[in-house]
Design a protein around this motif. Structure first.
Motif, PDB file in Angstrom:
ATOM      1  N   ILE A  22      23.517  -6.151 -12.112  1.00 44.36           N
ATOM      2  CA  ILE A  22      22.180  -5.784 -12.574  1.00 44.36           C
ATOM      3  C   ILE A  22      21.333  -5.441 -11.354  1.00 44.36           C
ATOM      4  CG2 ILE A  22      20.128  -6.628 -13.769  1.00 44.36           C
ATOM      5  CD1 ILE A  22      21.945  -8.584 -15.240  1.00 44.36           C
ATOM      6  N   ASP A  23      20.524  -4.389 -11.492  1.00 45.69           N
ATOM      7  CA  ASP A  23      19.648  -4.006 -10.385  1.00 45.69           C
ATOM      8  C   ASP A  23      18.573  -5.082 -10.219  1.00 45.69           C
ATOM      9  OD1 ASP A  23      18.525  -2.543  -8.348  1.00 45.69           O
ATOM     10  OD2 ASP A  23      17.320  -1.303  -9.700  1.00 45.69           O
ATOM     11  N   LEU A  24      18.545  -5.715  -9.080  1.00 46.70           N
ATOM     12  CA  LEU A  24      17.604  -6.799  -8.837  1.00 46.70           C
ATOM     13  C   LEU A  24      16.228  -6.232  -8.490  1.00 46.70           C
ATOM     14  CD1 LEU A  24      19.816  -9.142  -6.674  1.00 46.70           C
ATOM     15  CD2 LEU A  24      19.259  -9.383  -9.075  1.00 46.70           C
ATOM     16  N   LYS A  25      15.200  -6.842  -9.046  1.00 44.52           N
ATOM     17  CA  LYS A  25      13.818  -6.470  -8.726  1.00 44.52           C
ATOM     18  C   LYS A  25      13.177  -7.682  -8.057  1.00 44.52           C
ATOM     19  CE  LYS A  25      13.226  -3.188 -12.464  1.00 44.52           C
ATOM     20  NZ  LYS A  25      12.434  -2.803 -13.634  1.00 44.52           N
ATOM     21  N   LEU A  26      13.135  -7.616  -6.753  1.00 45.86           N
ATOM     22  CA  LEU A  26      12.554  -8.726  -6.013  1.00 45.86           C
ATOM     23  C   LEU A  26      11.034  -8.619  -6.021  1.00 45.86           C
ATOM     24  CD1 LEU A  26      14.959  -8.796  -2.959  1.00 45.86           C
ATOM     25  CD2 LEU A  26      15.004 -10.262  -4.966  1.00 45.86           C
ATOM     26  N   HIS A  27      10.394  -9.756  -6.022  1.00 48.40           N
ATOM     27  CA  HIS A  27       8.925  -9.788  -6.007  1.00 48.40           C
ATOM     28  C   HIS A  27       8.383  -9.148  -4.725  1.00 48.40           C
ATOM     29  CE1 HIS A  27       4.908 -11.095  -6.944  1.00 48.40           C
ATOM     30  NE2 HIS A  27       4.804 -11.670  -5.750  1.00 48.40           N
ATOM     31  N   SER A  28       9.082  -9.335  -3.620  1.00 48.49           N
ATOM     32  CA  SER A  28       8.619  -8.749  -2.361  1.00 48.49           C
ATOM     33  C   SER A  28       8.657  -7.220  -2.409  1.00 48.49           C
ATOM     34  CB  SER A  28       9.467  -9.270  -1.189  1.00 48.49           C
ATOM     35  OG  SER A  28      10.832  -8.950  -1.402  1.00 48.49           O
TER      36      SER A  28
ATOM     37  N   ARG B  85       5.701  -6.137  -4.550  1.00 54.60           N
ATOM     38  CA  ARG B  85       4.477  -6.330  -3.763  1.00 54.60           C
ATOM     39  C   ARG B  85       4.341  -5.246  -2.693  1.00 54.60           C
ATOM     40  NH1 ARG B  85      -0.180  -7.094  -2.474  1.00 54.60           N
ATOM     41  NH2 ARG B  85      -0.891  -8.710  -1.091  1.00 54.60           N
ATOM     42  N   ALA B  86       5.437  -4.850  -2.078  1.00 59.07           N
ATOM     43  CA  ALA B  86       5.395  -3.801  -1.054  1.00 59.07           C
ATOM     44  C   ALA B  86       4.941  -2.466  -1.655  1.00 59.07           C
ATOM     45  CB  ALA B  86       6.764  -3.657  -0.391  1.00 59.07           C
ATOM     46  N   VAL B  87       5.405  -2.161  -2.861  1.00 61.94           N
ATOM     47  CA  VAL B  87       4.985  -0.915  -3.528  1.00 61.94           C
ATOM     48  C   VAL B  87       3.502  -0.964  -3.858  1.00 61.94           C
ATOM     49  CG1 VAL B  87       5.267   0.458  -5.625  1.00 61.94           C
ATOM     50  CG2 VAL B  87       7.276  -0.414  -4.437  1.00 61.94           C
TER      51      VAL B  87
ATOM     52  N   ARG C 144       1.214  -2.781  -2.381  1.00 64.31           N
ATOM     53  CA  ARG C 144       0.451  -2.753  -1.127  1.00 64.31           C
ATOM     54  C   ARG C 144       0.391  -1.330  -0.553  1.00 64.31           C
ATOM     55  NH1 ARG C 144      -3.614  -5.148   1.479  1.00 64.31           N
ATOM     56  NH2 ARG C 144      -3.511  -4.500   3.622  1.00 64.31           N
ATOM     57  N   ALA C 145       1.470  -0.586  -0.649  1.00 67.57           N
ATOM     58  CA  ALA C 145       1.476   0.793  -0.169  1.00 67.57           C
ATOM     59  C   ALA C 145       0.497   1.644  -0.979  1.00 67.57           C
ATOM     60  CB  ALA C 145       2.891   1.371  -0.248  1.00 67.57           C
ATOM     61  N   ARG C 146       0.468   1.423  -2.305  1.00 67.82           N
ATOM     62  CA  ARG C 146      -0.453   2.156  -3.163  1.00 67.82           C
ATOM     63  C   ARG C 146      -1.911   1.814  -2.798  1.00 67.82           C
ATOM     64  NH1 ARG C 146       0.983   0.562  -8.534  1.00 67.82           N
ATOM     65  NH2 ARG C 146       2.863   1.753  -8.130  1.00 67.82           N
ATOM     66  N   PHE C 147      -2.168   0.517  -2.560  1.00 63.42           N
ATOM     67  CA  PHE C 147      -3.512   0.082  -2.178  1.00 63.42           C
ATOM     68  C   PHE C 147      -3.914   0.668  -0.825  1.00 63.42           C
ATOM     69  CE2 PHE C 147      -6.180  -3.025   0.094  1.00 63.42           C
ATOM     70  CZ  PHE C 147      -7.293  -2.986  -0.718  1.00 63.42           C
ATOM     71  N   ALA C 148      -2.998   0.636   0.140  1.00 59.64           N
ATOM     72  CA  ALA C 148      -3.299   1.190   1.464  1.00 59.64           C
ATOM     73  C   ALA C 148      -3.606   2.685   1.354  1.00 59.64           C
ATOM     74  CB  ALA C 148      -2.131   0.950   2.413  1.00 59.64           C
ATOM     75  N   HIS C 149      -2.909   3.380   0.479  1.00 63.08           N
ATOM     76  CA  HIS C 149      -3.174   4.806   0.270  1.00 63.08           C
ATOM     77  C   HIS C 149      -4.568   5.014  -0.325  1.00 63.08           C
ATOM     78  CE1 HIS C 149      -2.405   9.017  -0.555  1.00 63.08           C
ATOM     79  NE2 HIS C 149      -2.757   8.816  -1.821  1.00 63.08           N
TER      80      HIS C 149
END
Length: 157
Positions: A29-35, A38-40, A42-47
């Motif tokens: 199963i494709d794992l979806k880590l919380h980190s 969160r990185a995605v 944070r990147a959207r917020f920084a943009h």
């Protein structure tokens, strides 16, 4: 000493064991880590922050440009309006003579040196009242009346 003996012969035929069914390979199963999530975010917020900063900077530059244009227009307008003009020559044949005022002079009033009752200390009230009695005031020369008379004489002169 005991003698080794073999197992008895069996008359049954050997049984063939059935192999268990083969299981399908497991698909990971494709794992979806919380980190990673969160990185995605944070990147959207920084943009968004960078975009907002760029818009503010652009707005400030536009406002400064507009203000500079307005100042230049104001300077041009003032230069047209404020053409130096010669001032009129003063009249020396009629010199200025100040006139006496028609207003009545103010009448001086006697200052109030008495301390209000609510501001005095209880023990001092008696001594203050004793000193300012009518018998004390009769013996004092009336310097205020003299000053008023002198002032009126000077005004009339």
């Amino acid at each position: 000493m005991p003698i080794a003996q073999g197992l008895p012969w069996t008359t049954d035929e050997p049984k063939c064991l059935i192999k268990p069914p083969v299981k399908k390979n497991t698909i990971p199963i494709d794992l979806k880590l919380h980190s990673d999530i969160r990185a995605v975010e944070r990147a959207r917020f920084a943009h968004q922050v960078a975009e907002k900063g760029r818009l503010i900077k652009q707005y400030k530059m536009e406002r400064e440009r507009q203000q500079k244009l307005e100042e230049e227009e104001e300077i041009k307008r003032l230069r047209k309006e404020l053409i130096p003009k010669a001032q009129l020559m003063p009249y020396f044949d009629r010199p200025f003579v100040p006139r006496r005022s028609e207003k009545q002079p103010t009448v001086p009033r006697e200052p109030k040196f008495c301390i209000p009752r609510h501001k005095t200390i209880k023990c001092c009230r008696m001594s203050c009242n004793d000193m300012s009695g009518p018998s004390q005031l009769q013996h004092l020369p009336s310097s205020i009346e003299k000053a008023e008379a002198l002032y009126k004489n000077r005004i009339l002169q």
